[in-house]
Design a protein around this motif. Structure first.
Motif, short mmCIF file in Angstrom:
data_model
loop_
_atom_site.label_atom_id
_atom_site.label_comp_id
_atom_site.label_asym_id
_atom_site.label_seq_id
_atom_site.Cartn_x
_atom_site.Cartn_y
_atom_site.Cartn_z
N ASN A 233 48.00 69.20 -33.93
CA ASN A 233 47.35 69.43 -35.13
C ASN A 233 46.92 70.88 -35.13
N ALA A 234 47.42 71.56 -34.05
CA ALA A 234 46.93 73.06 -33.95
C ALA A 234 47.38 73.81 -35.27
N LYS A 235 46.60 74.60 -35.85
CA LYS A 235 47.01 75.42 -36.83
C LYS A 235 47.18 76.92 -36.69
N LYS A 236 48.18 77.36 -37.52
CA LYS A 236 48.36 78.80 -37.26
C LYS A 236 47.57 79.83 -37.96
N LEU A 237 47.10 80.81 -37.30
CA LEU A 237 46.21 81.77 -37.88
C LEU A 237 46.92 82.85 -38.46
N ASN A 238 46.74 83.25 -39.67
CA ASN A 238 47.28 84.42 -40.16
C ASN A 238 46.66 85.78 -39.56
N ILE A 239 45.66 85.70 -39.42
CA ILE A 239 45.02 86.94 -38.97
C ILE A 239 44.01 86.56 -37.80
N ILE A 240 43.68 87.48 -36.80
CA ILE A 240 42.59 86.99 -35.81
C ILE A 240 41.85 88.47 -35.04
N ASP A 241 41.03 88.36 -35.19
CA ASP A 241 40.30 89.76 -34.57
C ASP A 241 40.34 89.96 -33.07
N LYS B 261 37.09 93.82 -40.23
CA LYS B 261 35.63 94.32 -40.78
C LYS B 261 35.23 93.67 -41.70
N ASN B 262 33.80 93.43 -41.91
CA ASN B 262 33.34 92.98 -43.36
C ASN B 262 33.89 91.52 -43.58
N VAL B 263 34.47 90.85 -42.64
CA VAL B 263 34.71 89.61 -42.86
C VAL B 263 33.83 88.45 -42.39
N GLU B 264 33.42 87.27 -43.15
CA GLU B 264 32.65 86.37 -42.22
C GLU B 264 33.25 85.91 -41.25
N LYS B 265 32.61 85.91 -40.18
CA LYS B 265 33.12 85.52 -38.72
C LYS B 265 33.38 84.00 -38.73
N ARG B 266 34.26 83.71 -38.20
CA ARG B 266 34.52 82.21 -38.00
C ARG B 266 33.66 81.69 -36.77
N ALA B 267 33.10 80.37 -37.10
CA ALA B 267 32.22 79.99 -36.25
C ALA B 267 33.18 79.42 -34.83
#
Ligand code: ADP
Ligand code: ASP
Ligand code: MG
Length: 401
Positions: free
Chosen positions: A188-196, A244-250
């Motif tokens: 069920n792993a999901k691909k991330l479009n973007i990661i910090d 920057k300026n994006v809500e951080k993912r928990a």
């Protein structure tokens, strides 16, 4: 049009068909008018096979000779890829690490890149050549070949992109990008479009080998935007960059590290200075210690448990045995069948209940926790290695379904 750095991992060049598949991706970028520098890893399981070969002869081979041996894997793949591209009538040249200007520190086996002198690569690009560079290897000030540690080709690629101010740095691999967990283990792993950068750095340090952690460190330092994508499917991958300026993912992902062992030193006198002395012996021998737990025992005696990487286990145990030899009733116990499973998220520190949710998932799967460690952006648990895949799936599904 610009300068594109592409990197292909071992699976992507594992046989002739895949080498031609890579050659097609490379020549397509070149035909679109770009300068193309390609970094390649050793084919398939070559590096592991070479390590096994050396061990068959001598379990204690020197790191210098191991580097001479292991660098041969990348030498084979750069030449084969260049030979394939030649057959497609494109101008191409392959370069080993030293020819491409990778100057490293002295440390064999885990050398750090000190400088990339890109003048030879530039000269070849000026001649309109596609340049194929051997990843993972460089040269030190003794003029010896060095290697950069497992997964080091990612770092070679980012280092070239940084040194040459490339317009794109694309790391091609056998999955479509960075996922919320290893997609080969967690369906069920999901691909991330973007990661910090910080999230990726933590994930890769905690076991997600899709990018080598040093490569992420370097990408962050020189602000190189890295795209991780599939060499088999032509679909967008994951962009690793400063967010920057994006809500951080928990929680951005779950990772596991099996390359660790737990050591317990029992019956240590409960007095100031003993932990210091124990760990200073290890650090004096360059042994890195991770999760540490001290448990309060009876009769003013404590047990201290901690983890080290598997390759340091033998040395660590020998050093500790020597040091604790004259302590009454003290024993050194160790277990290699452990793994560290972690959740990572830069927004974790402002959320309540993340750790307890992770522990709930483990409880529901009836997995016993041996040790726990936390920081602002991660929670790690040490468990029996036979439970790793179950733990990854249970924790992942608790947070992401
Ligand atoms: P390469 O040979 O291309 O360098 P690696 O084997 O080093 O490839 O890294 C890719 C592998 O990383 C994938 O096949 C996958 O099994 C594993 N992996 C672990 N964690 C993750 C994750 N979070 N996202 C994507 N892949 C992951
Ligand atoms: N061939 C090396 C390894 O297997 C380097 C790499 O793949 O990045 O670790
Ligand atoms: Mg890799």
């Amino acid at each position: 049009m610009g300068l594109i750095v592409q990197k292909f991992g071992g699976t992507s060049v594992s046989d002739d068909q895949r080498i031609f598949n890579v050659a097609k991706i490379v020549t397509k970028a070149y035909s679109q008018g770009n300068d193309v520098v390609v970094v390649v890893s050793a084919q398939g399981s070559t590096t592991d096979d070479l390590i096994a070969k050396a061990r068959g002869i001598n379990m204690h081979a020197s790191k210098r000779e191991m580097d001479v041996l292991l660098s041969s894997g990348e030498q084979i793949s750069v030449s084969l890829l260049a030979i394939a591209i030649e057959s497609m009538k494109f101008p191409v040249v392959s370069l080993l690490g030293w020819q491409a200007g990778f100057h490293t520190c002295l440390t064999y086996g885990s050398a750090k890149i000190e400088k990339v002198d890109s003048h030879r690569i530039k000269k070849e690009l000026d001649k309109k050549n596609i340049v194929i560079v051997a990843g993972f290897q460089g040269i030190n000030e003794c003029s010896d070949i060095t290697t950069m540690g497992r997964g080091g080709s990612d770092t070679s690629a980012v280092a070239i992109a940084a040194a040459m101010n490339a317009d794109a740095c694309r790391i091609y691999t056998d999955v479509e990008g960075v996922y919320t967990a290893d997609p080969k283990i967690v369906k069920n792993a999901k691909k991330l479009n973007i990661i910090d950068y910080d999230e990726m750095l933590e994930l890769s340090t905690l076991g997600a080998q899709v990018l080598n952690n040093r490569s992420v460190e370097m990408a962050k330092k020189y602000n190189v935007e890295v795209e991780v994508l599939s060499s088999m499917e032509d679909v967008p991958g994951t962009v690793v960059k400063e967010m920057k300026n994006v809500e951080k993912r928990a929680i951005s992902g779950v990772a596991a590290d099996n390359n660790i062992a737990r050591i317990t030193v029992t019956n240590i006198p409960d007095k100031p200075g003993f932990a210091f002395k124990l760990f200073s012996k290890l650090s004096a021998n360059n042994i890195m210690v991770d999760v540490i737990l001290q448990s309060h025992g009876k009769n003013n005696l404590n047990d201290i448990s901690f983890t080290v990487t598997n390759d340091c286990l033998g040395d660590a145990v020998n050093i500790l045995k020597k040091y604790t030899g004259n302590w009454e009733n003290s024993e050194i116990l160790y277990d290699e069948n452990v793994s560290k499973v972690s959740i990572v998220g830069t927004g974790m520190e402002t959320q309540v209940g993340i750790a307890s949710k992770m522990f709930e998932a483990l409880y529901e799967a009836q997995i016993n926790i041996q040790m726990i460690s936390t920081s602002e952006i991660k929670v790690s648990v040490l468990i029996d290695s036979s439970d790793t895949n179950l733990a990854l799936n249970s924790i992942h599904d608790k947070f992401f379904r």
